[in-house]
Write a protein that holds these residues in place. Structure first.
Motif, PDB file in Angstrom:
ATOM      1  N   VAL A 637      23.500 -11.078 -17.938  1.00 29.46           N
ATOM      2  CA  VAL A 637      23.308 -10.150 -17.010  1.00 29.46           C
ATOM      3  C   VAL A 637      23.236  -8.744 -17.032  1.00 29.46           C
ATOM      4  O   VAL A 637      24.122  -7.965 -17.701  1.00 29.46           O
ATOM      5  N   ASP A 638      22.173  -7.971 -16.621  1.00 26.30           N
ATOM      6  CA  ASP A 638      21.849  -6.765 -16.491  1.00 26.30           C
ATOM      7  C   ASP A 638      22.487  -5.919 -15.136  1.00 26.30           C
ATOM      8  O   ASP A 638      21.823  -5.990 -14.111  1.00 26.30           O
ATOM      9  N   TYR A 639      23.702  -5.697 -15.169  1.00 27.70           N
ATOM     10  CA  TYR A 639      24.273  -5.376 -13.913  1.00 27.70           C
ATOM     11  C   TYR A 639      23.751  -3.990 -13.412  1.00 27.70           C
ATOM     12  O   TYR A 639      23.788  -4.065 -12.245  1.00 27.70           O
ATOM     13  N   GLU A 640      23.421  -3.163 -14.014  1.00 32.04           N
ATOM     14  CA  GLU A 640      22.948  -1.885 -13.739  1.00 32.04           C
ATOM     15  C   GLU A 640      21.457  -2.156 -13.013  1.00 32.04           C
ATOM     16  O   GLU A 640      21.418  -1.586 -11.930  1.00 32.04           O
ATOM     17  N   LYS A 641      20.771  -2.812 -13.558  1.00 33.55           N
ATOM     18  CA  LYS A 641      19.373  -3.248 -13.230  1.00 33.55           C
ATOM     19  C   LYS A 641      19.696  -3.916 -11.682  1.00 33.55           C
ATOM     20  O   LYS A 641      18.846  -3.636 -10.903  1.00 33.55           O
ATOM     21  N   LEU A 677      32.539  -7.568 -13.043  1.00 35.82           N
ATOM     22  CA  LEU A 677      31.848  -6.548 -13.962  1.00 35.82           C
ATOM     23  C   LEU A 677      30.820  -5.761 -13.337  1.00 35.82           C
ATOM     24  O   LEU A 677      30.772  -4.949 -13.473  1.00 35.82           O
ATOM     25  N   LEU A 678      30.345  -6.469 -12.289  1.00 33.54           N
ATOM     26  CA  LEU A 678      29.113  -6.121 -11.280  1.00 33.54           C
ATOM     27  C   LEU A 678      29.705  -4.791 -10.598  1.00 33.54           C
ATOM     28  O   LEU A 678      28.996  -3.822 -10.755  1.00 33.54           O
ATOM     29  N   PHE A 679      30.751  -5.137 -10.072  1.00 28.70           N
ATOM     30  CA  PHE A 679      31.473  -4.091  -9.372  1.00 28.70           C
ATOM     31  C   PHE A 679      32.090  -2.883 -10.124  1.00 28.70           C
ATOM     32  O   PHE A 679      32.312  -1.705  -9.607  1.00 28.70           O
ATOM     33  N   LYS A 680      32.504  -3.365 -11.208  1.00 30.03           N
ATOM     34  CA  LYS A 680      32.989  -2.238 -12.115  1.00 30.03           C
ATOM     35  C   LYS A 680      31.911  -1.260 -12.433  1.00 30.03           C
ATOM     36  O   LYS A 680      32.159  -0.076 -12.641  1.00 30.03           O
ATOM     37  N   LYS A 681      30.814  -1.732 -12.841  1.00 26.05           N
ATOM     38  CA  LYS A 681      29.401  -1.101 -12.975  1.00 26.05           C
ATOM     39  C   LYS A 681      29.138  -0.277 -11.930  1.00 26.05           C
ATOM     40  O   LYS A 681      28.504   0.929 -11.868  1.00 26.05           O
ATOM     41  N   LEU A 682      29.161  -0.749 -10.453  1.00 27.15           N
ATOM     42  CA  LEU A 682      28.926   0.090  -9.398  1.00 27.15           C
ATOM     43  C   LEU A 682      29.922   0.979  -9.262  1.00 27.15           C
ATOM     44  O   LEU A 682      29.310   2.549  -9.210  1.00 27.15           O
TER      45      LEU A 682
END
Length: 714
Positions: A637-641, A677-682
């Motif tokens: 998963v590319d969380y930033e994108k 992990l997605l929200f950590k990137k956010l």
């Protein structure tokens, strides 16, 4: 040269009929009532129109000869002539002066009303530059090209209507080519169909002299900014138990009426109490359906800051007192009162903060004794208006015709008025005394609805409701029929009452709390008892403020959502939560108490998205109590994108505002580890300045735009 078709379309819109059209000139005839006018438009400077001018004058017509350089000049000329900007500006000035006078009636010592610049935040496109003055920000938005839906939100009593009136006054002062149209729904709460409310506002403002279609066209053209105050008052109240789940369907029809206006250069300014509606995915989806037809900017007014009201001497004195004094005075009505009293009285009041509300009402009512030569004690005045407030609640009204209110004042207070009549020199009639009471400072004559009269603000109305309730003036059936709206007014006002009165109101409402939503039950406990007990299942709490509250094992929040709430000095125990979500919340000086035992009911997970704790470690401490996640991580998963995909419209080029809860809901298919992990990137994107998280909203910054187009856009 102006195209003939453009000219004919313009004049037809204003009600003219074309009579002549040739290469030299056009003639347009207007017959409205007793007025018969002719406009002769020369197509070139040498056009000879003397004969036709004389012919129409001889026939009794008022004749004007014009030569326009372009269609915009013609449009401006007709607009200024038909709408009479100078006269309408004077009418706006009078309306603002009347509003100020009503506010001054609530003050003491003949003080003058002045607008307090409110603190606010903006949920807006990334390139919007704020001037840190909400009036200037709104005026700058009105001046911009393109249609814009401007939403001003605030909690009850935090300055929505004052801000709306300040905008109303400022438009003709600073944007001389604009004519504002103002409709105050907060004073017309019985209106159910917004479209007809809007039509009524047009008729009242222009007194049926200009047809509605022309007014609507000029709203769309941007020449008439439309101000709608108190939009939330038209929300359905059919079920108090579901009020806090204000489904978007309740307002979609009303917004549909506005969307028809929001084309070309229209500016619609709407005020509303803070709800979840305008930060919901449904609202975002609704506005996106119009495919760039209009932009949306939300101004969120913050709770009052004491320093905005008090001078330096008073503010410094307050700072040296007990911290909990703030909760006794953080209300614009009370702060305005404290602003205008002398320092000696101010310092005396702070020594007995529980009496501040009583002192305010005593000062207000004592002034009425002098202003109206009213020989009624403050206690008797309070008793009279308690009766009137409860009469309104019984009929489920907020205002009524003056004659009706007079009759109610007489019917419910006959013995008091008879005694007053006998003791007053000249022995006036009871009708004369009731007439004085209809002009009382606590009441407001609503010119937008003829001679209707209601209470001047929700704080005063709510105080009278609450005082009447704790005196048991309603019987069991009447109390059981009290709607949540009126109960909420009372609780909101009693937040600033002394502990004894808060306790009395809580005991009065306790038997009927099951009639209302569970969200309101929590609201009542927070504001009247300062503690929370009970179980809450699948409830959503929007924009709540919790101060010095313990969220302990006496309460269980199961599958609940706290949306854009603020927590001050609160204590959290992990046992109080089971799969509960915090969205866009702010935590000030809060702490977590770890528990050695985990109850079977509360052994769950808290989800914390888009929240702020000012780096004091609170969020980390609260998350430490989560159970371990055993799901594997998906490294593909590319969380930033993925995050940036939520921040652009379908064209992948135009930025848009999105919501924390939208990202949460649309990634619910992911396992818990990946979503975490997605929200950590956010949060990392927020800390690096590529996105801006503000409560529940997320927007991309200029740096984020550059980063996206340089590195991510495919």
């Amino acid at each position: 040269m102006i195209k003939q078709s453009q000219l004919e379309e313009l004049y037809t819109r204003y009600g003219y009929v074309r009579k002549v059209n040739n290469k030299d000139y056009s003639v347009y005839l207007l017959s409205e009532g007793m007025y018969h006018g002719v406009e002769i438009i020369r197509h070139h400077i040498d056009a000879n129109v003397s004969k036709i001018e004389n012919d129409y004058k001889a026939a009794g017509y008022a004749v004007k000869i014009r030569k326009y350089n372009d269609i915009e000049e013609a449009e401006n000329d007709l607009f200024n002539g038909f709408f009479n900007i100078k006269q309408l500006s004077k009418r706006t000035e009078r309306r603002y002066s009347e509003f100020c006078h009503k506010q001054e009636l609530q003050l003491i010592d003949d003080c003058k009303y002045s607008y307090i610049n409110v603190r606010y935040k903006i949920n807006n496109p990334a390139d919007y530059i704020s001037e840190t003055n909400i009036i200037n920000d709104v005026l700058n938005t009105i001046k911009q090209e393109g249609a814009c839906f401007i939403i001003i939100e605030a909690a009850a009593g935090f300055g929505k209507t004052c801000t709306a009136y300040e905008i109303l006054k400022s438009i003709p002062e600073k944007l001389q080519s604009k004519v504002p149209l103002f409709t105050e729904l907060s004073r017309d709460r019985q209106a159910k169909i917004f479209r007809y409310v809007l039509y009524s506002a047009i008729e009242n403002e222009f007194q049926n002299m200009i047809n509605r279609e022309l007014v609507e066209y000029q709203i769309q053209a941007g020449r008439i900014p439309l101000i709608v105050d108190g939009f939330d008052e038209l929300l359905s109240e059919s079920s108090d138990k579901t009020k806090d789940k204000e489904s978007f369907e309740q307002v979609e029809t009303m917004l549909g009426t506005l969307s028809k206006m929001l084309v070309n250069n229209a500016k619609v300014i709407l005020t509303s109490r803070k709800t979840a509606i305008f930060s919901s995915k449904e609202f975002q989806d609704w506005s996106s359906r119009f495919d760039n037809q209009f932009s949306v900017i939300r101004f969120i007014i913050e709770e009052p800051k004491i320093k905005d009201w008090l001078n330096e001497e008073k503010f410094q004195y307050l700072k040296n007192q007990r911290d909990n004094l703030i909760r006794h005075i953080a209300n614009p009505v009370l702060l305005t009162f404290l602003k205008h009293i002398n320092f000696e009285t101010f310092s005396s009041l702070l020594s007995t903060p529980d009496e501040i509300v009583n002192k305010y009402f005593n000062a207000l009512l004592e002034r009425e004794q002098v202003r109206q030569d009213l020989s009624l004690s403050t206690e008797k005045q309070i008793d009279i208006f308690e009766n009137l407030a409860l009469f309104f609640t019984d009929l489920n009204i907020y205002a009524e015709q003056k004659s009706f209110v007079k009759e109610a004042l007489i019917d419910y207070n006959t013995s008091v008025l008879e005694k007053l009549r006998k003791s007053t020199p000249g022995k006036p009639s009871i009708d004369d005394l009731a007439e004085k009471l209809t002009n009382h400072a606590t009441l407001d004559r609503l010119k937008t609805k003829g001679e209707n009269i209601g209470f001047i603000n929700d704080f005063i109305f709510g105080t009278f409701i609450g005082l009447g309730l704790i005196k048991n003036k309603l019987n069991k059936n009447e109390l059981n029929n009290l709607t949540q709206n009126y109960a909420e007014l009372a609780v909101n006002a009693f937040k600033y009452q002394n502990i004894n009165n808060k306790s009395k109101l809580y005991k009065t409402l306790l038997p009927i709390l099951d009639n209302y939503s569970k969200s309101f039950d929590l609201f009542v406990q927070i504001n009247l008892t300062g503690k929370i007990e009970g179980n809450y299942l699948s409830q959503e709490f929007n924009a709540f403020i919790l101060d010095s509250i313990s969220l302990s094992t006496n309460v269980l929040f199961d599958k609940c959502i706290f949306n854009e709430c603020r927590f001050y000095n609160c204590v959290f125990e992990s046992n109080a939560f089971k799969k509960t979500t915090f969205l866009g919340c702010t935590f000030y000086n809060c702490k977590v108490i770890e528990t050695n035992t985990k109850s079977e009911e509360s052994n769950g997970y808290v989800y914390i998205y888009g929240c702020i704790d000012y780096d004091n470690g609170f969020i980390n401490d609260l998350e430490k109590n989560n159970h371990e996640i055993e799901t594997p991580q998906d490294d593909s998963v590319d969380y930033e994108k993925m995050i940036f995909s939520f921040l652009f419209k379908v064209d992948k080029t135009s930025p848009k505002i999105t919501f924390v809860n939208q990202i949460r809901d649309e990634t619910s298919h992911m396992n818990e580890q990946n979503q975490k992990l997605l929200f950590k990137k956010l949060h990392k994107l927020n800390s690096t300045g590529f996105v801006r998280i503000d409560g529940n909203t997320i927007s991309i910054t200029k740096d984020g735009l550059r980063h996206y187009f340089d590195n991510l856009k495919s």
